[in-house]
Enzyme design. Structure first.
Site, mmCIF file in Angstrom:
data_model
loop_
_atom_site.group_PDB
_atom_site.id
_atom_site.type_symbol
_atom_site.label_atom_id
_atom_site.label_comp_id
_atom_site.label_asym_id
_atom_site.label_seq_id
_atom_site.Cartn_x
_atom_site.Cartn_y
_atom_site.Cartn_z
ATOM 1 N N VAL A 52 45.299 39.013 41.851
ATOM 2 C CA VAL A 52 46.489 38.674 41.065
ATOM 3 C C VAL A 52 47.790 38.972 41.801
ATOM 4 O O VAL A 52 48.837 38.441 41.451
ATOM 5 C CB VAL A 52 46.469 39.399 39.704
ATOM 6 N N LYS A 53 47.747 39.874 42.788
ATOM 7 C CA LYS A 53 48.894 40.206 43.643
ATOM 8 C C LYS A 53 50.170 40.472 42.844
ATOM 9 O O LYS A 53 51.261 40.022 43.212
ATOM 10 C CB LYS A 53 49.132 39.095 44.668
ATOM 11 N N ARG A 54 50.063 41.222 41.779
ATOM 12 C CA ARG A 54 51.236 41.519 40.963
ATOM 13 C C ARG A 54 52.038 42.680 41.547
ATOM 14 O O ARG A 54 51.531 43.516 42.278
ATOM 15 C CB ARG A 54 50.805 41.861 39.527
#
Length: 249
Positions: A52-54
């Site tokens: 998700v690379k949040r």
């Protein structure tokens, strides 16, 4: 399609990485499908990484953390952006601690132009990704974050397409599990992945996506049923990594 892929690979690989972007592009229906796929993968006994690379700060990152780590049937771990510093990671870490899960902080990516930002060096010659790795290693040593096998629940994303950097970062982050993207379609080989592992052959997860999921598009599988092509590609991945570890370590 994704459910069939899960059924095929469940007995071959230990983990799957689900890239949320390909579900988000379809809006609410896509996100619902993402949640179903994660739940199915968990039910199949797979370790599930939500790609998700949040990243953010304050209440925003707390919401990201709760949404991706603390909901029912959420992934076992997610990828996060460490650019915001320690306070940007803290809510993810607290959610991971509460839920018994983990995060993989992006340290060195596998794309070609990563060098233009991540190799930027300070006056002493230390590159940005090396500095970030030191931060991840220090944060990952926090109280209650080290498991019984000696690894932190704070891992690192390190692109296998840069094997020399992988070797350097393994020394900087001895307690981090490495998520190694880049094998297969992006050109990294099993040998490129070796330095991400420790001498006992633990400590890394090699990620292959297109080369397995869309194996049926490859010329060598031109006359093979698409399900059989995916199964064979998954077995080839597992065998390649295992045999390379056995012969080289």
């Amino acid at each position: 399609f994704s459910r069939v892929v899960l059924e095929i690979v469940a007995g071959i690989v230990p983990a799957v990485k689900v890239q949320v972007a390909y579900f988000e592009r379809y809006g609410s229906e896509g996100l619902a499908a993402y949640e179903r796929i994660v739940a199915d993968a968990l039910s199949a006994g797979l370790v599930v990484i939500g790609d998700v690379k949040r990243g953010d700060i304050g209440s925003t990152v707390r919401a990201y953390a709760a949404g991706h780590l603390e909901r029912e049937n959420s992934p076992d771990a997610i990828t996060v952006n460490g650019y915001f510093g320690a306070d940007g990671l803290a809510p993810f870490i607290e959610s991971a601690r509460r839920a018994g899960k983990g995060i993989f902080v992006i340290v060195r990516t596998s794309n070609p132009s990563a060098v233009t930002v991540q190799d930027f060096a300070d006056s002493q010659g230390k590159r940005f990704y090396e500095h970030l790795a030191e931060q991840v290693a220090g944060i990952g040593d926090g109280e209650g974050l080290i498991g019984e096998k000696g690894y932190s629940c704070i891992g690192a994303v390190v692109g296998a397409t840069y094997p020399a950097e992988v070797q350097r970062l393994r020394k900087v982050m001895p307690r981090q599990i490495f998520l190694l993207p880049g094998y297969g379609a992006q050109g990294a080989t099993a040998k490129d992945c070796l330095s991400g592992f420790k001498h006992d052959k633990t400590g890394a997860i090699v990620s292959a996506s297109r080369s397995v999921i869309y194996a049926y598009q490859q010329e060598r599988f031109a006359t093979t049923h698409w399900k059989d092509a995916i199964a064979q590609a998954a077995r080839d991945l597992a065998d390649d990594i295992r045999q390379t570890l056995d012969s080289e370590m």
